[in-house]
Design a protein around this motif. Structure first.
Motif, PDB file in Angstrom:
ATOM      1  N   ARG A   1      -0.955   6.071  -4.333  1.00 59.99           N
ATOM      2  CA  ARG A   1      -2.039   6.549  -3.471  1.00 59.99           C
ATOM      3  C   ARG A   1      -1.585   7.706  -2.575  1.00 59.99           C
ATOM      4  O   ARG A   1      -2.177   8.771  -2.568  1.00 59.99           O
ATOM      5  CB  ARG A   1      -2.560   5.399  -2.586  1.00 59.99           C
TER       6      ARG A   1
ATOM      7  N   SER B   1     -12.000   1.173  -0.028  1.00 61.04           N
ATOM      8  CA  SER B   1     -11.935   2.014  -1.229  1.00 61.04           C
ATOM      9  C   SER B   1     -13.303   2.168  -1.887  1.00 61.04           C
ATOM     10  O   SER B   1     -13.557   3.159  -2.584  1.00 61.04           O
ATOM     11  CB  SER B   1     -10.935   1.435  -2.238  1.00 61.04           C
ATOM     12  N   GLU B   2     -14.206   1.217  -1.664  1.00 63.49           N
ATOM     13  CA  GLU B   2     -15.549   1.322  -2.224  1.00 63.49           C
ATOM     14  C   GLU B   2     -16.301   2.514  -1.629  1.00 63.49           C
ATOM     15  O   GLU B   2     -17.119   3.142  -2.313  1.00 63.49           O
ATOM     16  CB  GLU B   2     -16.319   0.033  -1.990  1.00 63.49           C
TER      17      GLU B   2
ATOM     18  N   ARG C   1      -4.508  -2.635  -2.283  1.00 65.90           N
ATOM     19  CA  ARG C   1      -5.932  -2.327  -2.338  1.00 65.90           C
ATOM     20  C   ARG C   1      -6.398  -1.459  -1.180  1.00 65.90           C
ATOM     21  O   ARG C   1      -7.505  -0.919  -1.205  1.00 65.90           O
ATOM     22  CB  ARG C   1      -6.736  -3.632  -2.356  1.00 65.90           C
ATOM     23  N   GLY C   2      -5.564  -1.326  -0.155  1.00 71.06           N
ATOM     24  CA  GLY C   2      -5.928  -0.510   1.009  1.00 71.06           C
ATOM     25  C   GLY C   2      -6.648  -1.320   2.069  1.00 71.06           C
ATOM     26  O   GLY C   2      -6.628  -2.553   2.090  1.00 71.06           O
TER      27      GLY C   2
ATOM     28  N   TYR D   1     -14.846   5.277  -0.656  1.00 70.90           N
ATOM     29  CA  TYR D   1     -14.250   6.442  -1.313  1.00 70.90           C
ATOM     30  C   TYR D   1     -14.773   6.594  -2.741  1.00 70.90           C
ATOM     31  O   TYR D   1     -15.080   7.707  -3.181  1.00 70.90           O
ATOM     32  CB  TYR D   1     -12.725   6.314  -1.299  1.00 70.90           C
ATOM     33  N   ASP D   2     -14.897   5.487  -3.464  1.00 70.67           N
ATOM     34  CA  ASP D   2     -15.414   5.547  -4.836  1.00 70.67           C
ATOM     35  C   ASP D   2     -16.884   5.951  -4.859  1.00 70.67           C
ATOM     36  O   ASP D   2     -17.326   6.616  -5.803  1.00 70.67           O
ATOM     37  CB  ASP D   2     -15.241   4.202  -5.523  1.00 70.67           C
TER      38      ASP D   2
ATOM     39  N   TYR E   1       0.841  -1.189   0.000  1.00 64.70           N
ATOM     40  CA  TYR E   1       0.000   0.000   0.000  1.00 64.70           C
ATOM     41  C   TYR E   1       0.882   1.248   0.000  1.00 64.70           C
ATOM     42  O   TYR E   1       1.907   1.287   0.667  1.00 64.70           O
ATOM     43  CB  TYR E   1      -0.927   0.055   1.225  1.00 64.70           C
TER      44      TYR E   1
ATOM     45  N   HIS F   1      -5.448   8.641  -1.211  1.00 64.01           N
ATOM     46  CA  HIS F   1      -5.166   7.868  -0.005  1.00 64.01           C
ATOM     47  C   HIS F   1      -6.451   7.286   0.583  1.00 64.01           C
ATOM     48  O   HIS F   1      -7.443   8.000   0.765  1.00 64.01           O
ATOM     49  CB  HIS F   1      -4.490   8.795   1.000  1.00 64.01           C
ATOM     50  N   ILE F   2      -6.425   5.985   0.887  1.00 64.70           N
ATOM     51  CA  ILE F   2      -7.559   5.308   1.524  1.00 64.70           C
ATOM     52  C   ILE F   2      -7.241   5.216   3.015  1.00 64.70           C
ATOM     53  O   ILE F   2      -6.524   4.324   3.463  1.00 64.70           O
ATOM     54  CB  ILE F   2      -7.775   3.891   0.950  1.00 64.70           C
TER      55      ILE F   2
ATOM     56  N   ARG G   1      -2.961  -4.681   5.162  1.00 64.71           N
ATOM     57  CA  ARG G   1      -3.234  -3.995   3.899  1.00 64.71           C
ATOM     58  C   ARG G   1      -2.267  -4.461   2.820  1.00 64.71           C
ATOM     59  O   ARG G   1      -1.122  -4.794   3.093  1.00 64.71           O
ATOM     60  CB  ARG G   1      -3.045  -2.474   4.046  1.00 64.71           C
TER      61      ARG G   1
ATOM     62  N   TYR H   1     -12.030   7.729  -7.322  1.00 61.13           N
ATOM     63  CA  TYR H   1     -11.128   8.403  -6.380  1.00 61.13           C
ATOM     64  C   TYR H   1      -9.740   7.759  -6.415  1.00 61.13           C
ATOM     65  O   TYR H   1      -9.597   6.558  -6.217  1.00 61.13           O
ATOM     66  CB  TYR H   1     -11.704   8.307  -4.967  1.00 61.13           C
TER      67      TYR H   1
END
Length: 318
Positions: free
Chosen positions: A24, A112-113, A92-93, A115-116, A20, A125-126, A89, A122
């Protein structure tokens, strides 16, 4: 009624997915771009309401634990819900796995979902903590210094036996001390780990140890940082102290002196650990030392510090 099995991400796999960070955390722009604020008076885009907001946090991250502690101390367990991402991590975060449980709000497998869903595609950074709005289905904030402020000040009318962690008469002093702790201790331990030159390393670790000395002396005169009043400043300092001997110090090589070598800081840290909000949000297994010091084989020559397990149940005597 049909029930579905919890959705989980596949195990973290750095070999297959990469670590990670690259792509990002090294992008231009703010690392923490979502900065919505909760309004106590019911106005604005995000008014304070019970049951509307959810926190995504991690046992490993000190800033996420700070949020979890403030939520509990402020009496908001039944007002703002909370769940944990997995400790591990890859590229993918943060993810949801069986160890820490599923996402109870959206059924996401990767953070991340979230954030998206807030900003499609997006790229940044996650991070945790994340404050999520169930009504608009988007992130309110990932601005980790401000989330605990909103939790501690904007939901008071629904709090159950909560503490006022930001008393009006001390607020300026709390903010000033919070800035000092963040600069010299919270970020300081990370800056020591990131130091790439010998002079930089020595200077940065000297600043951290000097700050610990000052705080140890300050606590000689009172139970908490502001005498007998528990405040948010205590929360911010404690989440670093609880990780110091197991993670920060052996990783970065900060000091030959462990936390247990500071008589007032160590007693103070154990005293706070007797409070359920601190104890119940702590999992020492999440502070695992990776086994390799920061910049091993490269950069400055660091002092060698072994991870140290201490007796946190020893009576604090304060």
């Amino acid at each position: 009624m049909t029930t579905h099995a919890p959705a989980y991400a596949s195990p973290a796999d750095v070999a297959a997915n990469g670590p990670y960070g690259p792509g990002r955390t090294d992008r231009p722009g703010p690392l923490y771009p979502f900065r919505g604020r909760i309004a106590a008076d019911g106005s604005g885009e995000y008014p304070a309401e019970p049951g509307r907001y959810h926190l995504y946090v991690s046992y490993t991250c000190p800033w996420a634990q700070r949020v979890a502690i403030v939520r509990d101390l402020a009496g908001l367990r039944d007002v703002v819900s909370l769940s944990y991402v997995d400790d591990d991590r890859d590229a993918r975060g943060w993810a949801f796995r069986e160890r820490r449980g599923p996402d109870p709000v959206n059924g996401f497998t990767l953070l991340s979902e979230a954030y998206d869903a807030t900003e499609p595609g997006y790229p940044g950074h996650i991070s945790v903590p994340v404050l999520w709005d169930r009504r608009t289905n988007r992130i309110v904030s990932n601005d980790y210094p401000q989330i605990p402020v909103d939790l501690g000040t904007r939901f008071a009318q629904w709090a159950v036996s909560g503490l006022d962690l930001y008393p009006a008469g001390l607020r300026d002093e709390i903010e000033a001390l919070d800035e000092e702790i963040a600069r010299e201790v919270s970020h300081g331990v990370l800056q020591v780990a990131r130091a790439s030159a010998q002079e930089e390393y020595e200077r940065r670790r000297a600043r951290v140890t000097a700050a610990l000395d000052r705080l140890d002396a300050r606590l000689a005169g009172g139970r908490y940082l502001f005498g007998d009043r528990l405040t948010e400043s205590d929360v911010q300092l404690w989440v670093v102290l609880v990780r110091f001997d197991l993670l920060h110090n052996p990783l970065a090589g900060i000091s030959e002196r462990p936390l247990t070598g500071y008589p007032n800081l160590w007693a103070y840290a154990r005293d706070l650990y007797t409070i359920p909000a601190f104890r119940e949000t702590t999992d020492f297994t999440a502070f695992r030392f990776p086994g390799t010091p920061a910049h091993s084989g490269d950069g400055p020559v660091r002092i060698e510090v072994a991870p140290r397990e201490a007796d946190w149940d020893e009576p604090p005597g304060r």
